[in-house]
Enzyme design. Structure first.
Site, PDB file in Angstrom:
ATOM      1  N   ASP A   1     -35.651 -22.339  22.907  1.00  0.00           N
ATOM      2  CA  ASP A   1     -36.453 -21.388  22.142  1.00  0.00           C
ATOM      3  C   ASP A   1     -37.843 -21.986  22.040  1.00  0.00           C
ATOM      4  OD1 ASP A   1     -34.340 -19.644  21.425  1.00  0.00           O
ATOM      5  OD2 ASP A   1     -35.137 -19.433  19.408  1.00  0.00           O
TER       6      ASP A   1
ATOM      7  N   ASP B   1     -26.889 -17.018  14.507  1.00  0.00           N
ATOM      8  CA  ASP B   1     -28.014 -17.168  13.590  1.00  0.00           C
ATOM      9  C   ASP B   1     -28.854 -15.898  13.641  1.00  0.00           C
ATOM     10  OD1 ASP B   1     -29.029 -17.703  16.118  1.00  0.00           O
ATOM     11  OD2 ASP B   1     -30.256 -19.404  15.502  1.00  0.00           O
TER      12      ASP B   1
ATOM     13  N   ASP C   1     -24.987 -14.147  23.302  1.00  0.00           N
ATOM     14  CA  ASP C   1     -24.691 -15.209  22.344  1.00  0.00           C
ATOM     15  C   ASP C   1     -25.882 -16.146  22.190  1.00  0.00           C
ATOM     16  OD1 ASP C   1     -23.129 -16.622  20.484  1.00  0.00           O
ATOM     17  OD2 ASP C   1     -21.336 -16.239  21.682  1.00  0.00           O
TER      18      ASP C   1
ATOM     19  N   GLY D   1     -39.933 -33.734  28.424  1.00  0.00           N
ATOM     20  CA  GLY D   1     -40.489 -32.415  28.160  1.00  0.00           C
ATOM     21  C   GLY D   1     -41.368 -31.925  29.288  1.00  0.00           C
ATOM     22  N   HIS D   2     -42.030 -30.814  29.033  1.00  0.00           N
ATOM     23  CA  HIS D   2     -42.933 -30.230  30.015  1.00  0.00           C
ATOM     24  C   HIS D   2     -44.068 -29.548  29.265  1.00  0.00           C
ATOM     25  CE1 HIS D   2     -44.189 -28.631  33.852  1.00  0.00           C
ATOM     26  NE2 HIS D   2     -44.307 -27.443  33.307  1.00  0.00           N
TER      27      HIS D   2
ATOM     28  N   LYS E   1     -40.905 -11.993  20.498  1.00  0.00           N
ATOM     29  CA  LYS E   1     -39.905 -11.846  21.559  1.00  0.00           C
ATOM     30  C   LYS E   1     -40.193 -10.623  22.426  1.00  0.00           C
ATOM     31  CE  LYS E   1     -35.636 -14.015  20.056  1.00  0.00           C
ATOM     32  NZ  LYS E   1     -34.210 -13.889  19.866  1.00  0.00           N
TER      33      LYS E   1
ATOM     34  N   CYS F   1     -40.709 -15.662  16.114  1.00  0.00           N
ATOM     35  CA  CYS F   1     -39.702 -14.841  16.791  1.00  0.00           C
ATOM     36  C   CYS F   1     -40.116 -13.381  16.853  1.00  0.00           C
ATOM     37  CB  CYS F   1     -38.346 -14.990  16.106  1.00  0.00           C
ATOM     38  SG  CYS F   1     -37.578 -16.575  16.468  1.00  0.00           S
TER      39      CYS F   1
HETATM   40 CO    CO Z   1     -29.629 -17.447  17.986  1.00  0.00          CO
HETATM   41 CO    CO Z   2     -32.478 -18.304  20.230  1.00  0.00          CO
END
Ligand code: CO
Ligand code: CO
Length: 351
Positions: free
Chosen positions: A66, A224, A48, A136-137, A19, A16
């Site tokens: 994600d 989260d 959100d 999937g891809h 990002k 993450c």
């Molecule tokens: Co989140």
């Molecule tokens: Co997320």
């Protein structure tokens, strides 16, 4: 894994922490008119965790995706962590994941057994979540990426957005902070094996148990804690709920080895961008602990749930969350109304 390529060495920033900076993303998104019919319950507006779409008065669809570059060298573990992280946004909304699609980028000239192990890790994590993988891809590019596009369901009345934290609530955080600095430490330093094991256990752990419990106890709001760090996701909750979130820094759960990684300056680029993202909304009180301060902006990969709940229910919820295996979870703060000192959307860090 010594005879194999180190997955984390093949990418520039991991998990993450990779990002797109939120202020850059917001610029790209801002003038576009998205079509959204009247059944969209949660869309772009409040940052959100997932989109929510009402199918009927009894049933809402929760959708999220994600994916990220390798955070660990072992492909199977990476697959597990990426899947747990993708599923987390459904749990953060109070939903139950039902099915998912794989999203994969992999340089096909590389050893295909690596790809197989990544997918097997994701498959096993989805099985644990009782979430069916239905397709999937994949693309053949230089960088490795993996994650899921997850569909979940919930009763529309049980959706836990980030826009409903209430003054008087207390805040529970269910996982320890520090995955960003620890992941960097794995990549560039030489952390203790026990620190690495704790990190991997935390990142690959599903947020399912805490999610089911916070729905059962009627939490006010939930999100989260992932790439924007505790500060970023708290600011989003505070803004959407029009309240102030207050944290007691000494109560924050911290992953073993994270403070050592901070002292060794294993900071991610997210530390800087999350500060820029939140700077107009952060108030520090007391004497800032310049080491612990980095925990607040550290981008989390597959981080825990931040739950806002009435004070009277909080101790019982926390006890059940801990009993369910999130032993590190704790009450980390409280929610207040905005006032002249603290505008709506602010976060206060009490050192
Ligand atoms: Co989140
Ligand atoms: Co997320």
């Amino acid at each position: 894994m010594s005879n194999k390529v180190r997955l984390t060495q093949m990418v520039t920033s991991a998990g993450c922490a990779a990002k797109i900076f939120p202020y850059i993303l917001n610029d790209a998104l801002k003038d576009i008119k998205w079509y959204q019919d009247e059944n969209v319950m949660v869309g772009f507006s409040g940052n959100d965790d997932a989109g929510v779409y009402r199918l009927s008065d009894e049933l809402a669809l929760i959708q999220t995706t994600d994916f990220f570059t390798p955070v660990v060298d072992d492909p199977y573990t990476y697959g597990m962590i990426a899947a747990a992280n993708s599923l987390s946004d459904v749990y953060a909304m109070g939903g139950n994941p039902i099915n998912a699609l794989n999203i994969v980028a992999f340089p096909q000239k590389e050893d295909l057994s690596i790809l197989k192990e990544i997918l097997a890790g994701g498959a096993d994590k989805a099985r644990e979540a009782k979430c069916s993988i239905v397709g999937g891809h994949s693309v053949d590019i230089a960088n490795i990426l993996y994650g899921l596009a997850v569909t979940g369901t919930a009763h529309p009345n049980n959706i836990k957005g980030n826009d409903s934290a209430k003054a008087g609530d207390v805040l529970i955080l269910t996982k320890g902070l520090g995955t960003g600095v620890l992941n960097n430490s794995v990549k560039y330093a030489n952390p203790e094996q026990s620190d690495i094991n704790g990190l991997i256990a935390s990142m690959s752990r599903l947020n399912r148990n805490a999610s089911e419990l916070m729905v059962k106890y009627g939490a006010s709001a939930c999100t989260d804690v992932t790439g924007f760090g505790l500060a970023g996701h708290s600011m989003q909750m505070a803004k959407a709920s029009k309240v102030v979130l207050n944290f007691n820094i000494s109560n924050l759960p911290v992953l073993q080895g994270a403070m050592k990684a901070i002292r060794e300056k294993q900071l991610t680029r997210g530390d800087k961008s999350n500060r820029i993202y939140t700077q107009d909304f952060v108030t520090n009180k007391g004497t800032v602990d310049t080491e612990k301060d980095h925990l607040l902006y550290d981008p989390q990969t597959s981080g825990g749930l931040l739950i806002s709940i009435e004070e009277i229910k909080a101790e019982k919820l926390l006890a059940e969350i801990r009993d369910g295996g999130d032993e590190i979870a704790g009450i980390v703060g409280f929610v207040t109304e905005s006032n002249n000192d603290c505008k709506s959307g602010s976060i206060v860090f009490n050192f």
